[in-house]
Design a protein around this motif. Sequence first.
Motif, short mmCIF file in Angstrom:
data_model
loop_
_atom_site.label_atom_id
_atom_site.label_comp_id
_atom_site.label_asym_id
_atom_site.label_seq_id
_atom_site.Cartn_x
_atom_site.Cartn_y
_atom_site.Cartn_z
N GLY A 238 34.15 37.60 49.61
CA GLY A 238 33.22 37.24 48.54
C GLY A 238 33.50 38.00 47.25
O GLY A 238 33.46 37.42 46.16
N VAL A 239 33.81 39.29 47.38
CA VAL A 239 34.13 40.08 46.19
C VAL A 239 35.39 39.54 45.51
O VAL A 239 35.47 39.43 44.28
CB VAL A 239 34.28 41.56 46.56
CG1 VAL A 239 34.83 42.37 45.39
CG2 VAL A 239 32.94 42.13 47.00
N PHE A 240 36.37 39.19 46.32
CA PHE A 240 37.61 38.66 45.76
C PHE A 240 37.37 37.33 45.03
O PHE A 240 37.88 37.09 43.93
CB PHE A 240 38.64 38.48 46.86
CG PHE A 240 39.92 37.86 46.40
CD1 PHE A 240 40.86 38.61 45.69
CD2 PHE A 240 40.19 36.52 46.66
CE1 PHE A 240 42.04 38.03 45.26
CE2 PHE A 240 41.36 35.94 46.23
CZ PHE A 240 42.30 36.69 45.52
N LEU A 241 36.56 36.45 45.63
CA LEU A 241 36.27 35.18 44.99
C LEU A 241 35.49 35.36 43.69
O LEU A 241 35.76 34.69 42.68
CB LEU A 241 35.50 34.27 45.95
CG LEU A 241 36.29 33.77 47.18
CD1 LEU A 241 35.39 32.94 48.08
CD2 LEU A 241 37.50 32.94 46.74
N LEU A 242 34.53 36.27 43.71
CA LEU A 242 33.77 36.51 42.49
C LEU A 242 34.66 37.09 41.39
O LEU A 242 34.55 36.71 40.21
CB LEU A 242 32.60 37.46 42.77
CG LEU A 242 31.46 36.89 43.64
CD1 LEU A 242 30.41 37.97 43.91
CD2 LEU A 242 30.83 35.68 42.95
N THR A 243 35.55 37.98 41.76
CA THR A 243 36.46 38.55 40.76
C THR A 243 37.39 37.49 40.19
O THR A 243 37.60 37.41 38.97
CB THR A 243 37.27 39.68 41.39
OG1 THR A 243 36.37 40.66 41.94
CG2 THR A 243 38.17 40.35 40.37
N ALA A 244 37.94 36.65 41.07
CA ALA A 244 38.83 35.58 40.59
C ALA A 244 38.07 34.59 39.71
O ALA A 244 38.58 34.13 38.66
CB ALA A 244 39.46 34.87 41.79
N LEU A 321 37.68 45.56 33.08
CA LEU A 321 37.67 44.56 34.14
C LEU A 321 38.79 44.84 35.16
O LEU A 321 38.60 44.74 36.38
CB LEU A 321 37.83 43.17 33.53
CG LEU A 321 37.73 41.99 34.52
CD1 LEU A 321 36.37 42.00 35.21
CD2 LEU A 321 37.93 40.66 33.78
N VAL A 322 39.96 45.20 34.67
CA VAL A 322 41.08 45.50 35.58
C VAL A 322 40.77 46.72 36.44
O VAL A 322 40.98 46.73 37.66
CB VAL A 322 42.38 45.71 34.77
CG1 VAL A 322 43.52 46.13 35.67
CG2 VAL A 322 42.73 44.46 34.00
N VAL A 323 40.25 47.76 35.80
CA VAL A 323 39.93 48.97 36.55
C VAL A 323 38.82 48.72 37.56
O VAL A 323 38.86 49.19 38.71
CB VAL A 323 39.54 50.09 35.58
CG1 VAL A 323 39.06 51.33 36.35
CG2 VAL A 323 40.73 50.46 34.70
N GLY A 324 37.82 47.93 37.19
CA GLY A 324 36.74 47.63 38.12
C GLY A 324 37.22 46.86 39.35
O GLY A 324 36.82 47.14 40.48
N ALA A 325 38.10 45.84 39.11
CA ALA A 325 38.62 45.08 40.25
C ALA A 325 39.46 45.95 41.17
O ALA A 325 39.37 45.87 42.41
CB ALA A 325 39.44 43.88 39.74
N ALA A 326 40.30 46.82 40.60
CA ALA A 326 41.13 47.70 41.43
C ALA A 326 40.28 48.67 42.24
O ALA A 326 40.54 48.91 43.42
CB ALA A 326 42.11 48.46 40.54
#
Length: 488
Positions: A238-244, A321-326
């Motif tokens: 779910g986190v991955f889908l929300l990020t994408a 955004l990049v740092v948050g996803a990582a």
Amino acid sequence: MPASRRHHRALAVFVHCLGILAAVPALPTVAPKPATPAAGAPRPAVPGAAAPQGALRVAAATMTPTPTGTATPTGTATPAAPAPPPLVSPSVIVPTRGASSAVTVVVTPAGTPAPGYQVQVRNAGSLPVATTVRQELPPGTSTTWVTPGGRTSRSATTTEVSWQLRLSAHSTTTLHTALTTAAPGRALSAPACAFAAGGDRPYDCATATWDRSTVPVAQATDAPAWRRPAALLAALAGVFLLTAGGLWWWQRHRRARATAGPSGGAGSGGAGTRPAGAGTVYAGTGAGSSGTGAVAPDQGGQPSPVAPVAVGRRRRPPVWLVVGAAVTVLAGVVLAATVTATRQVAAIDTTKQPSTGAWVGTSTTGVIGVPLREQALEFTVYRIACPSTPSTVGRQCRATVGVRNLTPEQQTWHGEMQRAYLPGGTWVSADEAATRLANQGRDVFGQPLAAGSRLVLPLVFTVDGTDRPRQLELRSGVFSAGVRVDVP
């Protein structure tokens, strides 16, 4: 005669003589002529000829017919030679099968609110048998009633009820035992064995488990969501889908803004897109109307302005955004690794003794009277008794064990792999010499167990000191996980 012919003739004579010598053993033998009896000696009897009546009486007095021997004139019979035993190749291993005993034991739990058992001892033979029936009671219990004739004996660790019985031929005797316990909510197993009178050689053993718990069965509660792998993977997905999805929406929004910006500037005369005073750019010249370059008319004589072109550049997502996803992905990986390691560590039983080479199957732990299965064999420890006073060689603790082969093939087991663990952490293997003596000279480890067979036999463990073994480890082979039986 020429010399060559003489040689040929001599050779032919020599070969002819060899043929005669070779044919002599094949000729029929001639029976020797009977010797002529002396004048006063009696003549031998001729078969088929009538003998005088007096001779018959003399023969009857001096010769005694025997069905299995040869009569001699002296009246003694020569016994016939016994038949030789059948030849068996020493490389052929005959698997051991459980010898059928005339005495059998069946134990069933009583259908009463209090713990109770019913022991049936049957003699299937045609002769009466004297036997001693012993039933070991679970720890923490005491007898409230037993069948008359039973004697209750207590020790520091066990309680036992025994009966001295004499079973008639083809008869069945039923014994009853009623118990009381301080913990009515747990299952209780009480094995019973029939031994030879005055000894410890078992005829047969059986066990039963009484379970009339009034406490409802505990329902398995689900683990927290953060400790369930399926829920954890779903959360990460779910986190991955929300990020994408967020990245896709942000990219689309930026593209829409970049497209709307140049079109709005063109409608206002190019204000905001080009610096003031730059003039109008005409096709083919690149010069403006401010006099910095020549004006090139078109074919109709009028200059044609060129539409302004927006110079696009590559948009990059913001750093936050990049740092948050990582950070989110790294946190999920660390969480999954932590949960997996925690579950594996929690599954380790620190109370088990280490075993060498236990690679096949899962180890099972139980108590006395409970059948425990491993890869190939089923073990049931019915009783273990240690003398109060050690002998010159040490204390010989005798365990009555039932072994059943669960596979369709013969199985081997070894005395070195059957162990008794002492309270100090040390262990001893089965004493094979004492075990053979307890089994009346039979080597129970020398031959494999036949498929589907069951044996009830004593195993002897020689221990030092006064400590009683606290656990038995039984297994079929080196690579089997085996079973462990806790000794009270």
